[in-house]
Motif scaffolding. Sequence first.
Motif, PDB file in Angstrom:
ATOM      1  N   TYR A   1       3.188   2.295   3.188  1.00 12.48           N
ATOM      2  CA  TYR A   1       2.693   1.790   4.467  1.00 12.48           C
ATOM      3  C   TYR A   1       3.853   1.410   5.389  1.00 12.48           C
ATOM      4  CZ  TYR A   1       0.296  -1.366   7.751  1.00 12.48           C
ATOM      5  OH  TYR A   1      -0.173  -1.980   8.887  1.00 12.48           O
ATOM      6  N   LYS A   2       4.885   0.813   4.829  1.00 16.40           N
ATOM      7  CA  LYS A   2       6.039   0.413   5.641  1.00 16.40           C
ATOM      8  C   LYS A   2       6.702   1.636   6.287  1.00 16.40           C
ATOM      9  CE  LYS A   2       7.189  -3.862   3.206  1.00 16.40           C
ATOM     10  NZ  LYS A   2       8.210  -4.584   2.407  1.00 16.40           N
ATOM     11  N   ASP A   3       6.746   2.733   5.543  1.00 20.95           N
ATOM     12  CA  ASP A   3       7.337   3.958   6.087  1.00 20.95           C
ATOM     13  C   ASP A   3       6.460   4.545   7.191  1.00 20.95           C
ATOM     14  OD1 ASP A   3       9.448   3.744   4.339  1.00 20.95           O
ATOM     15  OD2 ASP A   3       8.542   5.041   2.812  1.00 20.95           O
ATOM     16  N   ARG A   4       5.149   4.464   7.026  1.00 21.37           N
ATOM     17  CA  ARG A   4       4.236   4.954   8.062  1.00 21.37           C
ATOM     18  C   ARG A   4       4.400   4.148   9.356  1.00 21.37           C
ATOM     19  NH1 ARG A   4       0.811   8.787   6.558  1.00 21.37           N
ATOM     20  NH2 ARG A   4       0.219   9.018   4.349  1.00 21.37           N
TER      21      ARG A   4
ATOM     22  N   PHE B   1       0.818  -1.212   0.000  1.00 24.27           N
ATOM     23  CA  PHE B   1       0.000   0.000   0.000  1.00 24.27           C
ATOM     24  C   PHE B   1       0.856   1.268   0.000  1.00 24.27           C
ATOM     25  CE2 PHE B   1      -2.870   3.226   1.485  1.00 24.27           C
ATOM     26  CZ  PHE B   1      -4.112   2.845   1.016  1.00 24.27           C
ATOM     27  N   LYS B   2       0.415   2.216  -0.806  1.00 25.82           N
ATOM     28  CA  LYS B   2       1.093   3.510  -0.841  1.00 25.82           C
ATOM     29  C   LYS B   2       0.086   4.599  -1.162  1.00 25.82           C
ATOM     30  CE  LYS B   2       4.806   6.099  -3.125  1.00 25.82           C
ATOM     31  NZ  LYS B   2       5.836   6.103  -4.194  1.00 25.82           N
ATOM     32  N   ASP B   3       0.033   5.641  -0.315  1.00 29.04           N
ATOM     33  CA  ASP B   3      -0.719   6.849  -0.654  1.00 29.04           C
ATOM     34  C   ASP B   3       0.311   7.954  -0.821  1.00 29.04           C
ATOM     35  OD1 ASP B   3      -0.517   7.837   2.266  1.00 29.04           O
ATOM     36  OD2 ASP B   3      -1.684   5.999   2.472  1.00 29.04           O
ATOM     37  N   LYS B   4       0.352   8.898   0.106  1.00 30.88           N
ATOM     38  CA  LYS B   4       1.431   9.886   0.051  1.00 30.88           C
ATOM     39  C   LYS B   4       2.749   9.270   0.490  1.00 30.88           C
ATOM     40  CE  LYS B   4      -1.449  13.982   0.767  1.00 30.88           C
ATOM     41  NZ  LYS B   4      -1.728  15.149   1.646  1.00 30.88           N
ATOM     42  N   LYS B   5       2.646   8.208   1.311  1.00 29.58           N
ATOM     43  CA  LYS B   5       3.831   7.489   1.780  1.00 29.58           C
ATOM     44  C   LYS B   5       3.567   5.995   1.685  1.00 29.58           C
ATOM     45  CE  LYS B   5       5.121  10.975   5.246  1.00 29.58           C
ATOM     46  NZ  LYS B   5       5.347  11.206   6.695  1.00 29.58           N
TER      47      LYS B   5
END
Length: 290
Positions: free
Chosen positions: A100-103, A94-98
């Motif tokens: 998911y792993k980074d979130r 998953f990726k939006d602005k970031k």
Amino acid sequence: FIFCFINRMNWLTNYIKPKLASLVKKRDVPKNLWIKCQCGTMIYYKDYEKTLGVCNECGTHMRLSSDSRIKFLLDDNKYEKIKVASNKIDPLIFKDKKKYKDRLKEAKKKTKEDDAVVIAEGKIEDIEVLLVVFDFNFMGGSMGISVGNSIVKASEISVKKNLPLIIIPSSGGARMQEGILSLMQMPRTIAAIENFKELNLPYIVLFTNPTTGGVSASFTMIGDILIAEPGALIGFAGPRVIKKTVNQDLPENFQKSEFLLEHGMIDLIIERKKFKNKLILLLKHLIKKN
């Protein structure tokens, strides 16, 4: 002359400056000295800690970290945190602005916890209990696979050790970054809690602001006693979504704890500073009864 000047500058930089720096000790200054309440009142962080995050001007119960709640409730700050294997998969990549792993990395760094739920075993007035506390600072307290694992593990430990179970949710609901797997935690956690309830041990839930989405629509609503803090938002969909869906104005304080108490959805509303004493009375009564 230039040579002497350069030597003097080197002497000041390399010798005098380090000496002066060693004499001056750095003080640890909190990043947020002041916390702003929704009423506009600025609260000094030490006063915020003394009042357990309750505004003296308007009575708003602001969010507390999971660590603060655990220390407040359990005797003498003596407790054991129970680790649950942290979920590291990203099923939807998953990726939006970031990403998911980074979130997840940011949330872990911010809260110093592995996920949105902390399990602690300790005593309240010498009564052994298992405490499950959500931290809204970890991705809005959202429920993914790891949170589901934590609820299941907490129920299993309570069954194994015959411990009363207390859950304090604060969540925006299911974690969208994990898709259908996050929604699967709803029936999974209910099954785990129902298994625990067969022992007739106390299962108490304290709703805090906010408790919404899949968390409010699953294991939290099947507690033996449902308690809420004043002014807590409790419900499945948010008021704005419901208003747009039905295209009607909603009642005043709709989905607030006071509204739910009036309509029989919860049992008690207790101020934060009084909660521990009330909890002690409830535990003693329920354990004696059983």
